[in-house]
Design an enzyme around this catalytic site. Structure first.
Site, PDB file in Angstrom:
ATOM      1  N   LYS A  39      24.819 -40.150  12.497  1.00  0.00           N
ATOM      2  CA  LYS A  39      25.267 -39.796  11.153  1.00  0.00           C
ATOM      3  C   LYS A  39      25.328 -38.561  10.833  1.00  0.00           C
ATOM      4  O   LYS A  39      24.895 -37.724  11.079  1.00  0.00           O
ATOM      5  CB  LYS A  39      24.255 -40.792  10.231  1.00  0.00           C
ATOM      6  CG  LYS A  39      22.799 -40.296  10.099  1.00  0.00           C
ATOM      7  CD  LYS A  39      22.125 -41.325  10.126  1.00  0.00           C
ATOM      8  CE  LYS A  39      20.212 -41.196  10.097  1.00  0.00           C
ATOM      9  NZ  LYS A  39      19.346 -41.916   9.852  1.00  0.00           N
ATOM     10  N   ARG A 137      13.516 -49.315   1.416  1.00  0.00           N
ATOM     11  CA  ARG A 137      14.469 -49.393   1.126  1.00  0.00           C
ATOM     12  C   ARG A 137      15.664 -50.124   1.634  1.00  0.00           C
ATOM     13  O   ARG A 137      16.652 -50.571   0.369  1.00  0.00           O
ATOM     14  CB  ARG A 137      14.948 -48.103   1.837  1.00  0.00           C
ATOM     15  CG  ARG A 137      15.949 -46.711   2.223  1.00  0.00           C
ATOM     16  CD  ARG A 137      15.946 -45.594   2.863  1.00  0.00           C
ATOM     17  NE  ARG A 137      16.866 -46.252   4.256  1.00  0.00           N
ATOM     18  CZ  ARG A 137      16.937 -45.300   5.640  1.00  0.00           C
ATOM     19  NH1 ARG A 137      16.436 -44.398   4.754  1.00  0.00           N
ATOM     20  NH2 ARG A 137      16.960 -46.200   6.693  1.00  0.00           N
ATOM     21  N   HIS A 171      13.744 -51.393  10.573  1.00  0.00           N
ATOM     22  CA  HIS A 171      13.754 -49.552  10.844  1.00  0.00           C
ATOM     23  C   HIS A 171      12.329 -49.411  10.377  1.00  0.00           C
ATOM     24  O   HIS A 171      11.621 -49.313   9.526  1.00  0.00           O
ATOM     25  CB  HIS A 171      14.562 -48.963   9.899  1.00  0.00           C
ATOM     26  CG  HIS A 171      15.417 -47.431   9.726  1.00  0.00           C
ATOM     27  ND1 HIS A 171      15.172 -46.986  10.838  1.00  0.00           N
ATOM     28  CD2 HIS A 171      14.563 -46.261   9.130  1.00  0.00           C
ATOM     29  CE1 HIS A 171      14.886 -45.683  11.220  1.00  0.00           C
ATOM     30  NE2 HIS A 171      14.985 -45.049   9.675  1.00  0.00           N
ATOM     31  N   ARG A 231      17.725 -47.518  19.715  1.00  0.00           N
ATOM     32  CA  ARG A 231      18.166 -46.320  18.039  1.00  0.00           C
ATOM     33  C   ARG A 231      18.399 -45.055  17.803  1.00  0.00           C
ATOM     34  O   ARG A 231      17.198 -45.047  16.117  1.00  0.00           O
ATOM     35  CB  ARG A 231      18.381 -47.248  16.876  1.00  0.00           C
ATOM     36  CG  ARG A 231      19.906 -47.304  16.467  1.00  0.00           C
ATOM     37  CD  ARG A 231      19.629 -48.618  15.357  1.00  0.00           C
ATOM     38  NE  ARG A 231      18.474 -48.403  14.906  1.00  0.00           N
ATOM     39  CZ  ARG A 231      17.631 -48.911  13.908  1.00  0.00           C
ATOM     40  NH1 ARG A 231      17.299 -50.333  14.430  1.00  0.00           N
ATOM     41  NH2 ARG A 231      16.266 -48.987  13.259  1.00  0.00           N
ATOM     42  N   TYR A 272      16.605  -8.961  -3.676  1.00  0.00           N
ATOM     43  CA  TYR A 272      16.578  -9.241  -5.110  1.00  0.00           C
ATOM     44  C   TYR A 272      15.238  -9.821  -5.494  1.00  0.00           C
ATOM     45  O   TYR A 272      14.199 -10.295  -4.703  1.00  0.00           O
ATOM     46  CB  TYR A 272      16.904 -10.500  -5.167  1.00  0.00           C
ATOM     47  CG  TYR A 272      18.366 -11.200  -5.274  1.00  0.00           C
ATOM     48  CD1 TYR A 272      19.106 -10.207  -6.266  1.00  0.00           C
ATOM     49  CD2 TYR A 272      19.233 -11.466  -4.585  1.00  0.00           C
ATOM     50  CE1 TYR A 272      20.445 -10.715  -6.419  1.00  0.00           C
ATOM     51  CE2 TYR A 272      20.810 -11.473  -4.156  1.00  0.00           C
ATOM     52  CZ  TYR A 272      21.784 -11.126  -5.607  1.00  0.00           C
ATOM     53  OH  TYR A 272      22.565 -10.791  -5.676  1.00  0.00           O
ATOM     54  N   CYS A 319      19.481 -13.866   0.867  1.00  0.00           N
ATOM     55  CA  CYS A 319      20.387 -14.210  -0.211  1.00  0.00           C
ATOM     56  C   CYS A 319      21.505 -15.094   0.278  1.00  0.00           C
ATOM     57  O   CYS A 319      20.857 -15.705   1.373  1.00  0.00           O
ATOM     58  CB  CYS A 319      20.834 -12.734  -0.272  1.00  0.00           C
ATOM     59  SG  CYS A 319      19.756 -11.356  -0.796  1.00  0.00           S
ATOM     60  N   ASP A 321      24.633 -14.845   1.265  1.00  0.00           N
ATOM     61  CA  ASP A 321      25.558 -14.782   2.353  1.00  0.00           C
ATOM     62  C   ASP A 321      24.497 -13.641   4.248  1.00  0.00           C
ATOM     63  O   ASP A 321      25.303 -13.866   4.896  1.00  0.00           O
ATOM     64  CB  ASP A 321      26.139 -13.753   2.245  1.00  0.00           C
ATOM     65  CG  ASP A 321      27.596 -14.410   1.034  1.00  0.00           C
ATOM     66  OD1 ASP A 321      27.689 -15.984   1.284  1.00  0.00           O
ATOM     67  OD2 ASP A 321      27.471 -14.056  -0.058  1.00  0.00           O
TER      68      ASP A 321
HETATM   69  C1  LIG Z   1      18.270 -42.470  11.053  1.00  0.00           C
HETATM   70  C2  LIG Z   1      18.312 -43.401  11.641  1.00  0.00           C
HETATM   71  C3  LIG Z   1      18.220 -43.727  13.106  1.00  0.00           C
HETATM   72  C4  LIG Z   1      17.525 -42.502  13.429  1.00  0.00           C
HETATM   73  O1  LIG Z   1      16.177 -42.144  13.565  1.00  0.00           O
HETATM   74  P1  LIG Z   1      15.776 -40.589  14.183  1.00  0.00           P
HETATM   75  O2  LIG Z   1      13.912 -40.409  13.647  1.00  0.00           O
HETATM   76  O3  LIG Z   1      16.507 -39.753  14.152  1.00  0.00           O
HETATM   77  O4  LIG Z   1      15.259 -41.087  15.361  1.00  0.00           O
HETATM   78  C5  LIG Z   1      17.337 -44.523  13.372  1.00  0.00           C
HETATM   79  N1  LIG Z   1      18.203 -45.786  12.208  1.00  0.00           N
HETATM   80  C6  LIG Z   1      18.330 -46.426  10.898  1.00  0.00           C
HETATM   81  C7  LIG Z   1      18.531 -46.910  10.239  1.00  0.00           C
HETATM   82  C8  LIG Z   1      18.389 -44.724  10.383  1.00  0.00           C
HETATM   83  O5  LIG Z   1      19.160 -45.043   9.682  1.00  0.00           O
END
Ligand SMILES: *Cc1c(COP(=O)(O)O)cnc(C)c1O
Length: 389
Positions: A39, A137, A171, A231, A272, A319, A321
């Protein structure tokens, strides 16, 4: 489109990615499927290039956050299964089916909507049921008083017409934190996830093909979470303390060059806000890396960049850039020399810690005017600049 500038660029080491994949694959074993999380443009590394590499290496699944990200991978030639972790609007269900994309189902309203749209489209949508075991979530609520209704709803969702429930997942919120309280919380999440799976599978008389929960924290610290598929995201990119502990390699090295060097008298105010005043005769370099490239302005005067001769303290406000680095003690550094912002010689974690954030935020922040240069078998294979010409 190729960049003509030698300004600031990100080197993406696909060999390091392959190394990390193989190390993680060995850790979880051949029987566990491997989903690579790509992602947010693969955490800033380039989703198509990272996914192609994972596909060649034999990964089983990819995950993205939206249908746009999934469609980008399909048009980039990625044929392997892709799971969308976030929400997809009902009217896009036909497109999901046509593109062979798997959708997370996070609540009953979404299940009903996806089912209706899949039936209307005349196809079947592959789904993974998302269970909320404590992240609070997305996902079906299943804590104590919601257990019976939650599991009943999940069973009902799995049997809806037009949906094929291939998987179920949850998760973890603190699996990457080492303290005892976090361990207890993660174990509680895992136990609840197992109870939900057992209840649903018993009621339906059918098991899910792919049960998964192990993010990077799970992969690194909790072998009991591997189940049918892992995952990981950040571990693949070789960032963070867990990656370092496993000997994984940083995939992204962000580099810039010294564009100008000037020598100032003592008492000269730099940049700055006059945050830094030279205490002595100071040899100051300007590098074209600023907050519009992905630097964090909050790091002003609080970090260092790496030159071939050693670390150069960053001085004064960062800054849009550019920013300034102090080369007084590094007399061998000259205009045109390369400077590493993070990567092989300075882990991104060092800058993330100084900024009070996590490495994910720094690699994701590398902006589209920074070209990505891809290396495979030690050779430059592709250069990509994400500007619209
Ligand atoms: C982003 C995400 C992951 C990966 O998380 P990491 O901490 O980068 O391993 C796995 N599962 C879900 C649902 C996520 O949103």
């Amino acid at each position: 489109m190729e960049s003509t500038l030698r300004r600031t660029w990100a080197e993406i080491d696909l060999d390091a990615l392959a190394y990390n994949y193989r190390a993680l694959r060995q850790r979880v074993g051949a029987d566990v499927k491997f989903l690579g999380v790509v992602k947010a443009d693969a955490y800033g590394h380039g989703a198509v290039q990272v996914s192609r590499t994972l596909q060649e290496l034999g990964a089983d699944y990819l995950a993205v956050s939206s249908i746009d990200e999934a469609a980008e991978l399909r048009s980039g030639g990625i044929t392997m299964p892709i799971l969308i972790l976030g929400h997809t609007p009902g009217e896009q269900v036909g497109r999901l089916i046509d593109l062979h994309i798997t959708q997370a189902v996070t609540c009953q309203a979404k299940a009903l909507e996806y089912s209706r749209e899949a039936v209307r489209h005349g196809g079947e949508l592959t789904v993974h049921i998302k269970v909320d075991t404590g992240m609070s979530r997305l996902g079906y609520l299943v804590d104590e008083k919601h257990f019976d209704t939650g599991t009943a709803d999940i069973c009902a969702a799995c049997d809806l017409p037009g949906l094929r429930a291939e998987g179920i997942f949850t998760h973890f919120s603190v699996s990457d934190e080492p303290d005892a309280d976090s361990r207890a919380y993660t174990e509680k999440q895992l136990a609840l996830f197992r109870r939900v799976i057992a209840a649903v599978e018993e009621k339906r008389g059918q098991r899910f093909a792919i049960r998964h929960c192990a993010n990077s924290g799970g992969v690194a610290c909790y072998p009991e979470t591997y189940m049918d598929m892992v995952r990981p995201g950040i571990l693949l990119y070789g960032c963070g303390a867990l990656a370092e502990g496993l000997g994984l390699r940083p995939v992204m090295t962000l580099k810039t060059t010294v564009s100008t060097i000037k020598t100032y008298e003592p008492g000269t105010d730099i940049s700055y806000g006059r945050l830094f005043t030279t205490p002595r005769v100071t040899r100051m370099g300007v590098v074209p890396y600023g907050y519009a490239d992905g630097f964090f302005r909050c790091l002003s005067d609080r970090c260092a960049l790496m030159t071939a001769a050693g670390a150069a303290p960053q001085r004064g406000r960062i800054c849009m850039d550019m920013c300034m680095i102090d080369l007084t003690d590094l007399p061998s550094v000259q205009v045109g020399d390369e400077v590493e912002i993070f990567g092989r010689n300075q882990r991104v974690d060092v800058l993330a810690d100084a900024a009070g954030t996590i490495p994910y935020e720094l690699t994701c922040a590398v902006s589209r005017r920074v070209p990505r240069i891809y290396y495979k078998n030690g050779q430059e294979t592709e250069k990509e600049l994400l500007l619209r010409f």
